[in-house]
Scaffold this motif. Structure first.
Motif, PDB file in Angstrom:
ATOM      1  N   GLY A 319       0.779  -1.232   0.000  1.00 57.72           N
ATOM      2  CA  GLY A 319       0.000   0.000   0.000  1.00 57.72           C
ATOM      3  C   GLY A 319       0.806   1.274   0.000  1.00 57.72           C
ATOM      4  O   GLY A 319       0.240   2.371   0.115  1.00 57.72           O
ATOM      5  N   ASN A 320       2.102   1.179  -0.137  1.00 55.70           N
ATOM      6  CA  ASN A 320       2.941   2.387  -0.164  1.00 55.70           C
ATOM      7  C   ASN A 320       2.956   2.927  -1.601  1.00 55.70           C
ATOM      8  O   ASN A 320       3.937   2.810  -2.321  1.00 55.70           O
ATOM      9  N   THR A 321       1.867   3.536  -1.991  1.00 57.96           N
ATOM     10  CA  THR A 321       1.723   4.011  -3.368  1.00 57.96           C
ATOM     11  C   THR A 321       2.478   5.315  -3.631  1.00 57.96           C
ATOM     12  O   THR A 321       2.571   5.754  -4.780  1.00 57.96           O
ATOM     13  N   LYS A 347      -2.188  -4.783  -9.962  1.00 56.80           N
ATOM     14  CA  LYS A 347      -2.676  -5.531  -8.799  1.00 56.80           C
ATOM     15  C   LYS A 347      -2.832  -4.604  -7.594  1.00 56.80           C
ATOM     16  O   LYS A 347      -3.835  -4.659  -6.865  1.00 56.80           O
ATOM     17  N   SER A 348      -1.842  -3.731  -7.385  1.00 60.03           N
ATOM     18  CA  SER A 348      -1.904  -2.785  -6.273  1.00 60.03           C
ATOM     19  C   SER A 348      -3.069  -1.811  -6.445  1.00 60.03           C
ATOM     20  O   SER A 348      -3.767  -1.478  -5.482  1.00 60.03           O
ATOM     21  N   PHE A 354      -6.841   2.845  -6.466  1.00 63.09           N
ATOM     22  CA  PHE A 354      -6.369   4.137  -6.987  1.00 63.09           C
ATOM     23  C   PHE A 354      -6.250   4.036  -8.509  1.00 63.09           C
ATOM     24  O   PHE A 354      -6.164   2.939  -9.070  1.00 63.09           O
ATOM     25  N   SER A 355      -6.252   5.165  -9.173  1.00 65.09           N
ATOM     26  CA  SER A 355      -6.250   5.197 -10.634  1.00 65.09           C
ATOM     27  C   SER A 355      -4.835   5.072 -11.187  1.00 65.09           C
ATOM     28  O   SER A 355      -3.893   5.701 -10.686  1.00 65.09           O
ATOM     29  N   ILE A 356      -4.723   4.261 -12.237  1.00 66.51           N
ATOM     30  CA  ILE A 356      -3.434   4.120 -12.929  1.00 66.51           C
ATOM     31  C   ILE A 356      -3.627   4.380 -14.431  1.00 66.51           C
ATOM     32  O   ILE A 356      -2.834   3.919 -15.248  1.00 66.51           O
TER      33      ILE A 356
END
Length: 469
Positions: A319-321, A347-348, A354-356
């Motif tokens: 979770g360390n985005t 996957k994260s 969250f948006s990628i």
């Protein structure tokens, strides 16, 4: 109508073609590159000079015959007065295998196996085919050895089991796992140099099959053996005695580092992220490794790179985005890592919502080329990426795009004959069937009916796998 085999001989056929073509012995020598004196001895001496299989091939080419010309008659060159000519029979069987003359192989092998000692000849044929890259063609010869050799601890028997395991690896996950099961009982009977290679291969195969406990088992054995061999090599070197080179496919540091790397990935893939980090730390800096040369130094640098990548992976999965921008810059610098890296990122995104979109756009050109990476591990990563991406798109309400991705994943799992993944993809498509177009339904039906789907199973998404070799 031609003469029957009983009335034909190798030399009578060569002489017949000489007459039909009007060639002199000198002319035949010129066309084949064979010394004319040798040609004369082959045809006229008593007893005649033996013909090598390469000489027969050269004559066949000179007479404009297809490959394998007169091979059914060459057998007589290999057996004389009850004795076998090893220098002639090994190249002959290798050549028969290369061009598909199974009839000749069966005839010769049946004669050879009348004496079990001749199994060494079949092993030599298998080894030549394997080492030249003809893995599939080596399989029958290794099987002959295994069926004939009585001592299951004999090096020839165990090596044949290992080569067979290597030759049978492919994109069919079911057959690949069968090959693992068949070879597993013999792995510790191999000499240490082969055992290092075998354990690395076993761990890698189990990685592609997502059998994480088995990956751990083989990785643990690999680390232990690599450490033992390393210490033994150090002692021998420090004794200042001449040390025989360790004949392995890879540098010794590869086996040491891969033992830690594969263990870490297996733990990561089971959600044991903190434990996995400890194993990443163990291969992040291998500059202390004393048995080193230029090749080893390059491998150490690779492990440093993979450790960096896999720490990014573990940070993302916990979770360390915040590190995502750094991760993207890293992938830009090392394009070969983009595919497994995107598996982690998508996957994260699914896990932590969250948006990628901008990331996918950034790597769009690379994603378009994923199909060009067709080895088993890359195909495994590609399938995981498509599955995760489908879920990401479904969460965003982009059902048409998500269904396209799951169809791609379905085809990839079918290619790998990965039935658990195939079934999970089919279920995901069916869950969103109401959003599918007629074309998508048609494509789904085509893929689904192409082959039988076996065994219920749960699709487990693998880790990024940076550094799997």
């Amino acid at each position: 109508m031609g003469l029957q085999k009983g009335h034909r001989s190798l030399r009578s056929e060569i002489e017949r073609h000489l007459k039909e073509r009007g060639y002199t012995l000198s002319k035949l020598g010129e066309l084949t590159g064979i010394n004319p004196g040798h040609v004369s001895e082959i045809l006229n001496s008593n007893p005649p000079r033996a013909i090598t299989i390469s000489q027969l091939d050269a004559m066949g080419a000179a007479f404009e015959q297809a490959p394998g010309w007169l091979y059914e008659l060459y057998e007589e060159e290999c057996f004389s007065e009850g004795k076998v000519s090893r220098p002639r029979i090994v190249p002959y069987l290798v050549r028969c295998a290369e061009i598909g003359r199974r009839d000749c192989i069966e005839s010769v092998v049946s004669k050879l196996l009348e004496n079990p000692k001749n199994v060494s000849i079949l092993f030599s044929v298998a080894e030549q085919l394997f080492e030249s890259g003809n893995l599939e063609k080596s399989v029958p010869f290794y099987q002959f050895v295994i069926e004939t050799e009585k001592d299951s601890y004999a090096e020839r028997f165990v090596l044949s089991q290992y080569r067979l395991f290597r030759a049978l690896q492919g994109t069919d996950s079911e057959k690949t796992w069968e090959a693992v099961i068949r070879f597993d009982p013999y792995r510790k009977r191999l000499p240490e140099n082969y055992q290092l290679d075998a354990l690395l291969q076993l761990a890698n195969v189990c990685y592609t099959l997502r059998r994480w406990e088995d990956v751990e088992k083989y990785a643990d054995e690999l680390r232990e053996l690599a450490h033992i061999v390393y210490e033994d090599q150090l002692i021998k070197r420090k004794s200042k005695k001449s040390v025989e080179a360790l004949h392995t496919e890879r540098h010794l540091v590869v086996y040491y580092g891969q033992g830690y790397l594969l263990k870490g990935i297996a733990l990561e893939s089971q959600g044991k992220y903190e434990e996995a980090k400890r194993y990443v730390d163990a291969y992040a800096d291998l500059t202390w490794f004393e048995i080193m040369d230029e090749t080893g130094e390059a491998e150490v640098e690779k492990f440093r790179l993979w450790a960096t990548a896999n720490l990014y992976t573990l940070d993302m999965l916990t979770g360390n985005t915040d590190i995502l921008p750094d991760y993207i810059r890293f992938l830009d610098d090392y394009p070969n890592e983009i595919l497994p890296g995107l598996v982690t990122i998508v996957k994260s995104a699914n896990e932590f919502d969250f948006s990628i979109d901008s990331v996918l756009e950034h790597f769009a050109a690379s994603i378009a080329h994923f199909y060009e990476q067709q080895d088993a591990i890359s195909t495994c990563h590609h399938m995981q990426f498509r599955y995760q991406l489908a879920n990401y798109l479904f969460k965003k309400g982009k059902f048409t795009e998500g269904l396209e991705e799951i169809l791609r994943c379905l085809v990839l799992s079918d290619t790998m004959m990965d039935y658990d993944s195939f079934k999970r993809c089919a279920a995901l498509f069916w869950a969103h069937l109401s959003h599918a177009s007629d074309q998508q339904k048609s494509t789904y039906q085509t893929v689904i009916t192409k082959g039988a789907v076996k065994d219920e199973g749960i699709f487990t998404v693998a880790g990024s796998g940076f550094g799997i070799v």
